[in-house]
Scaffold this active site. Structure first.
Site, PDB file in Angstrom:
ATOM      1  N   ASP A   1       0.818  -1.199   0.000  1.00 51.36           N
ATOM      2  CA  ASP A   1       0.000   0.000   0.000  1.00 51.36           C
ATOM      3  C   ASP A   1       0.862   1.263   0.000  1.00 51.36           C
ATOM      4  O   ASP A   1       1.992   1.254   0.510  1.00 51.36           O
ATOM      5  CB  ASP A   1      -0.904  -0.034   1.245  1.00 51.36           C
ATOM      6  CG  ASP A   1      -1.938   1.057   1.258  1.00 51.36           C
ATOM      7  OD1 ASP A   1      -2.758   1.098   0.325  1.00 51.36           O
ATOM      8  OD2 ASP A   1      -1.934   1.878   2.206  1.00 51.36           O
TER       9      ASP A   1
ATOM     10  N   GLU B   1       1.497  -0.181  -4.853  1.00 53.63           N
ATOM     11  CA  GLU B   1       0.487   0.783  -5.262  1.00 53.63           C
ATOM     12  C   GLU B   1       1.128   2.162  -5.365  1.00 53.63           C
ATOM     13  O   GLU B   1       1.494   2.776  -4.358  1.00 53.63           O
ATOM     14  CB  GLU B   1      -0.662   0.823  -4.240  1.00 53.63           C
ATOM     15  CG  GLU B   1      -1.731   1.842  -4.609  1.00 53.63           C
ATOM     16  CD  GLU B   1      -2.360   2.549  -3.422  1.00 53.63           C
ATOM     17  OE1 GLU B   1      -3.405   3.173  -3.610  1.00 53.63           O
ATOM     18  OE2 GLU B   1      -1.786   2.479  -2.315  1.00 53.63           O
TER      19      GLU B   1
END
Length: 526
Positions: free
Chosen positions: A155, A179
């Site tokens: 993330d 990400e």
């Protein structure tokens, strides 16, 4: 559906409060690296999940958060003692909120300032601190080893300095995809120098724009495909997606299922690791967070939903190609034709290629024939339009006439063999009735080596049918299932080529739902 991996939510312990945004059901508000989220289960449960996934010949991918911890309240009330193992303010950056100007022009602010708001703050770890670095590297190595994890989705990667990531990827020792929430290849692609892959946001934005309406720009999509190939280090390791938990679901942008099918097929047949977000196969239509995070059980896990069958079919085309040619995934897809409403992509070397034809005319699109060149097919060669199950003969020039209609995508592949019958033996050890598992990929792909006119006999050992198990074919196909429970020496069923991936052994006396899905990767909330 032909999934080979599942991606699950972060598993670390979360903040316990019911905040203004609800509870930390998603897993991105961690407070303790070394404890598991008890609402997801125990360490034994996670190990059992990992073992069950691996028993099916699949991979387990886990989401992880490095950039921040979480606090219910504003920055002035944070009690760092509640965080483990980083229980002192010295491990965190001083408070400053990230601004829109930071995203535009100040990378230091993106990396050092905090996400969140006065309701839920996300204190930002100082990942230049050597103690933080050493702790994270040791933690990820232990997590991967303890639970036999095969891949990581990471993330908020762009909120951590690039120099942190190579050591983290090395410590994990497995495939890591990050990400980087930015559509500019010049910004996103360099992170592939730090991690194995990144989520393909540069493709996501023009792909969504191209297919969310009948006036979408195909030319912008084509240009971005070419830009990504020239900017990213290895497009085969990018995570290609249409939906996820951070962006509105595609059906919230259009109710036209033909447009949705084109966008889905494009992601599954493009370069990279295709990712399907749970609920996508059910045509969920939630908009922005949190409405795009609908519970999958609300669908009753339907396996007859139109997009469920569609995704399974497109995915098996990809699985078939990777079985036939070990270099298929290394071939960089490129556009061989485009106009204002259509793009045709080629992926695969001669004899193994898939020609994907995608349209944004929508469900009301008229029928016509699109003649395609530069496909690699030879004069007189027979090819198959898979979804319509139509055989096409290449013209003298090598061009192929592709039937188009109702705005649907058309993947075209070469015919492979003139075989008419064969017997395929399934080793008894490969069929485990304890798990209601799919037949192994090796068997499925052997079946897929025959032409559309071929019929093969699938021969199963008696263990496949003991205790009331049956062989079931999904879909509207001849001979929908074969059932036997008397311990015969073997059983056979005729198998048309296109059914190859739609077989499973299941127990029909006591049906147990196994909540494990995966495509190349299926993202699943726990």
């Amino acid at each position: 559906m032909g999934f080979t991996a599942i991606w699950i939510s972060p598993v670390t312990k979360q903040l316990p409060q019911n905040t203004a945004y609800g509870e930390a059901y998603h897993g991105y508000w961690q407070q303790d690296l070394y404890a598991l989220n008890e609402k997801f289960g125990t360490a034994s449960d996670l190990k059992a999940l990992s073992a069950a996934v691996h028993a099916r010949g699949m991979y387990l991918m886990v989401d992880v958060v490095v950039n921040h911890f979480a606090w219910s309240g504003n920055a002035s009330t944070v009690n760092y003692y509640d965080f483990s193992p980083f229980s002192s303010q010295t491990f965190f950056h001083s408070y400053c909120p990230i601004t829109s100007n930071d995203y535009c022009c100040n990378q230091t602010g993106v990396e050092d300032c905090w996400l969140g708001d006065n309701n839920v703050e996300l204190p930002d770890l100082d990942t230049t601190n050597q103690c933080v670095i050493n702790t994270y590297y040791a933690w990820i190595k232990s997590l991967v080893s303890t639970y036999e994890i095969d891949g990581l989705r990471i993330d908020t990667v762009k909120h951590v300095q690039e120099s942190f990531w190579p050591g983290f990827n090395a410590a994990a020792g497995i495939y890591c995809v990050g990400e980087v929430f930015d559509g500019d290849p010049a910004y996103t692609c360099p992170y592939q120098n730090c991690l194995d892959g990144v989520l393909n946001y540069p493709l996501y934005f023009p792909l969504t724009a191209a297919f969310q309406s009948t006036s979408g720009s195909i030319s912008a999509l084509v240009n971005e495909v070419n830009q990504i190939k020239s900017s990213c280090k290895d497009t085969s390791l990018l995570g290609t997606f249409l939906e996820n938990h951070d962006n509105p679901r595609f059906p919230s942008l259009t109710s036209d299922v033909s447009l949705d099918k084109n966008a889905i097929a494009f992601t599954l047949l493009a370069d990279g690791v295709p990712i399907v977000y749970e609920g996508q196969e059910q045509h969920y239509s939630g908009g922005n967070d949190p409405y795009n995070r609908e519970a999958i059980w609300l669908s009753s896990y339907s396996t007859i939903a139109p997009l469920y069958s569609f995704i399974a079919s497109i995915n098996q085309i990809r699985n078939h190609a990777t079985y036939r040619d070990s270099n298929y995934l290394r071939y960089m897809a490129y556009p061989i034709y485009s106009d204002s409403s259509t793009v045709a992509m080629r992926k695969g070397f001669d004899g193994y290629q898939i020609i994907g034809v995608f349209s944004n005319l929508g469900a009301n699109g008229a029928g016509y024939t699109l003649t395609l060149g530069n496909t690699g097919f030879m004069s007189g060669e027979a090819v198959v339009e898979i979804l319509q199950c139509k055989t096409i003969t290449a013209e003298i020039s090598g061009n192929i006439p592709v039937p188009m209609g109702q705005g649907l995508p058309n993947p075209v592949v070469p015919c492979i063999s003139n075989s008419t019958h064969t017997n395929i033996d399934v080793d008894e050890d490969l069929v485990d009735p304890l798990y209601l598992q799919d037949l192994p990929d090796a068997v499925e792909r052997k079946l897929a080596m025959f032409t559309t006119s071929a019929t093969s006999e699938l021969e199963l050992p008696p263990s496949a049918f003991r205790e009331g198990f049956m062989l079931e074919k999904q879909g509207e196909l001849d001979g929908s299932f074969l059932e036997t429970a008397d311990g015969e020496s073997s059983s056979t069923v005729p198998v048309p080529i296109l059914d190859a991936a739609i077989f499973r052994v299941r127990r029909h006396l006591v049906w147990k739902v196994v909540a494990l899905l995966g495509v190349a990767v299926l993202m699943a909330w726990l």
